[in-house]
Design a protein around this motif. Structure first.
Motif, PDB file in Angstrom:
ATOM      1  N   ARG A  13     -38.456 -34.592 -29.463  1.00  0.00           N
ATOM      2  CA  ARG A  13     -37.911 -33.676 -30.448  1.00  0.00           C
ATOM      3  C   ARG A  13     -37.807 -32.328 -29.749  1.00  0.00           C
ATOM      4  N   ASP A  29     -34.727 -28.149 -33.367  1.00  0.00           N
ATOM      5  CA  ASP A  29     -35.308 -27.242 -34.346  1.00  0.00           C
ATOM      6  C   ASP A  29     -35.324 -25.863 -33.684  1.00  0.00           C
ATOM      7  N   SER A  49     -35.564 -25.613 -43.974  1.00  0.00           N
ATOM      8  CA  SER A  49     -34.889 -26.812 -43.475  1.00  0.00           C
ATOM      9  C   SER A  49     -33.413 -26.471 -43.324  1.00  0.00           C
ATOM     10  N   SER A 103     -32.610 -30.517 -39.778  1.00  0.00           N
ATOM     11  CA  SER A 103     -33.568 -29.993 -38.810  1.00  0.00           C
ATOM     12  C   SER A 103     -34.346 -28.840 -39.447  1.00  0.00           C
TER      13      SER A 103
END
Ligand code: ATP
Length: 228
Positions: free
Chosen positions: A102, A129, A174, A182
């Motif tokens: 990630r 992210d 979010s 993400s």
């Protein structure tokens, strides 16, 4: 690159030169977000800045010297090897294809507020992210960030942001886009008012940069006569 990491931080920048501010905030974010590793990705020719930029190989060398004592930090020459203008969206896409992890993209608050000028802004969130670090002297309040995100949505309706609240000083959003979801985090980091611009200015004036950059970076700059 066949890495098998769970949580990989990506720290992009010009690193012209890398300084203690970069290092200390990267380490702080690594710890706070339990990242397995942080990859520093110096840009080749920064799309937004071009004057007074040291050669890419020198900026890479300085990052290598600066991070060598930290087993959690790594260096990627992906953008430099590309040898053309670098766009973060391409870099994140490449990394997302190559690594099983990630991705967390680290970015200072002042830089984040220009995200709408980057290439393919909504796509950026598809691959990573975002960890927005409240940079010393250029912090953004939650309200300012929310205003910016609303404006961003106004320009790029493909992405929407929802505020989730605060956990241990980290504000969490979010990000919902076409076929992905993400996160965006706003996090405080240690207040270190060091910038590459400030370091270059000091060098031009013949002033000391000791303790603003690692010793080996200081030696490298002086031996190569950079930023004079
Ligand atoms: P310049 O002064 O030339 O703009 P810089 O010091 O901002 O350079 P960059 O290589 O452009 O360095 O920065 C890479 C990333 O690191 C950016 O997202 C920037 O916001 C962040 N950053 C740089 N210095 C700090 C700092 N002292 N604290 C927090 N974030 C920082």
């Amino acid at each position: 690159m066949a890495e098998e990491l769970d949580r990989l931080g990506i720290f992009g920048g010009t690193f012209n030169p890398i300084h203690m501010g970069h290092l200390v905030v990267a380490e702080e974010v690594r710890e706070r977000f339990s990242l397995d590793r942080i990859l520093f990705v110096p840009s080749y020719l920064p799309p937004h800045k071009s004057v007074d930029v040291a050669p890419a190989r020198d900026r890479l060398a300085m990052v290598r010297l600066a991070i060598k004592g930290n087993p959690f930090f790594g260096l990627s020459d992906l953008e430099v090897r590309r040898g053309t203008k670098s766009y973060t969206v391409d870099t994140l896409k490449d990394l997302a294809d190559k690594v099983k992890a990630r991705l967390y993209f680290l970015i200072g608050s002042e830089a984040f507020l220009h995200l709408h000028t980057w290439r393919e802004p909504p796509e950026l969130f598809k691959y990573a992210d975002f960890v927005v670090m409240e940079r010393a002297g250029r912090e953004v309040t939650l309200e300012e960030l929310e205003d910016y995100l609303a404006e961003f949505h106004g320009r790029f309706s493909q992405v929407e942001f929802y505020y989730h609240g605060k956990v241990e000083d980290v504000q969490i959003f979010s990000v919902q886009g076409e076929g992905f979801e993400s996160r965006l985090y706003l996090t405080p980091v240690v207040n270190i008012g060091i910038s590459s611009t400030g370091i270059r200015k000091r060098l031009r004036k013949g002033m000391s940069i000791k303790y603003r950059v690692p010793d080996e970076v200081e030696t490298f700059i002086s031996e190569r006569g950079l930023y004079r």
